[in-house]
Design an enzyme around this catalytic site. Sequence first.
Site, PDB file in Angstrom:
ATOM      1  N   CYS A 299       0.869  -1.173   0.000  1.00  0.00           N
ATOM      2  CA  CYS A 299       0.000   0.000   0.000  1.00  0.00           C
ATOM      3  C   CYS A 299       0.906   1.222   0.000  1.00  0.00           C
ATOM      4  CB  CYS A 299      -0.931   0.017   1.204  1.00  0.00           C
ATOM      5  SG  CYS A 299      -1.987   1.486   1.270  1.00  0.00           S
TER       6      CYS A 299
ATOM      7  N   CYS B 253      -5.335   5.786  -3.982  1.00  0.00           N
ATOM      8  CA  CYS B 253      -4.627   4.504  -3.893  1.00  0.00           C
ATOM      9  C   CYS B 253      -3.246   4.716  -4.497  1.00  0.00           C
ATOM     10  CB  CYS B 253      -5.397   3.412  -4.634  1.00  0.00           C
ATOM     11  SG  CYS B 253      -4.537   1.817  -4.663  1.00  0.00           S
TER      12      CYS B 253
END
Length: 295
Positions: free
Chosen positions: A77, A225
């Site tokens: 991430c 994201c």
Amino acid sequence: MTAREIPFVKMNGLGNDFVVFDAREEPVRLSEKQIAAIGDRQSGIGFDQMIIVEPSPLGLDAFMRIYNRDGSQVDACGNATRCIGRLVMEERDTDRATIQTNAGILKAFATDDEIRVTVDMGKPRLEWQDIPLAEEFRDTRAIELQIGPIDAPVLHSPAVVNMGNPHAIFFVDDIEAHDLARFGPLLEHHPVFPERANITLAQITGENEIRAIVWERGVGLTRACGTAACATGVAAARKRLTGRSVTVTLPGGPLHIEWRESDDHVMMTGDTEVEFFGTLDADTLAWRRAEQGAA
């Protein structure tokens, strides 16, 4: 604070939000069901990902374990790496941090602006078996995949890139013209993606400027994201739609992505924010904010 209360910090990178637990001294063990309950935005703290910071088996600054809102574990991430990098750098009063993840070792760097952090996301993986895909595609700049009628598909021919997670990027004329909330779940679970995929709609808006929206596997629509922004920058450069240095603007704000020619690494730079500190009761999952200024 009782023995069963666990401190946490709520952070975000461009609205991509995280609940972060520090388990470097005391382990934090939560079941998939508990994680999903904590992530619920109505009854829990609410997050896109939950991060558990653990000691690094390799002796690096930290190991970062990542869980989606549905309780599933993922390997990478980018926005969370920037947030954890900021915490570690502030804690150690240094300008860089090395963070171990299941996707590999990532390095975070401070910038002239204390809230902006750069992360070296490493090399993109571009071969079909590394995405991974369920069948061979020699050219991953545009694979055979479409939504809608064969003669008039709504979405088709995505580029696919792995930036620690699998990503499919559909370049379209207008991202607002497509209902990603509707198509996202279908594409995330498409049989061509054996590990599911993050789905991005991307629109070229200027020279080296891209707008994007993302359906994140295990999460849904998200304000930002980081790995998707990196994958979009790489895909755009591979398709010669942009250069190798771009700004990807997501609903939560912009990320600068540079796919370096010198070593093929992808550098991502963007803002981070500490929202608040709090504690979680490990038995009841009740939580409360700490008093302002408390750590």
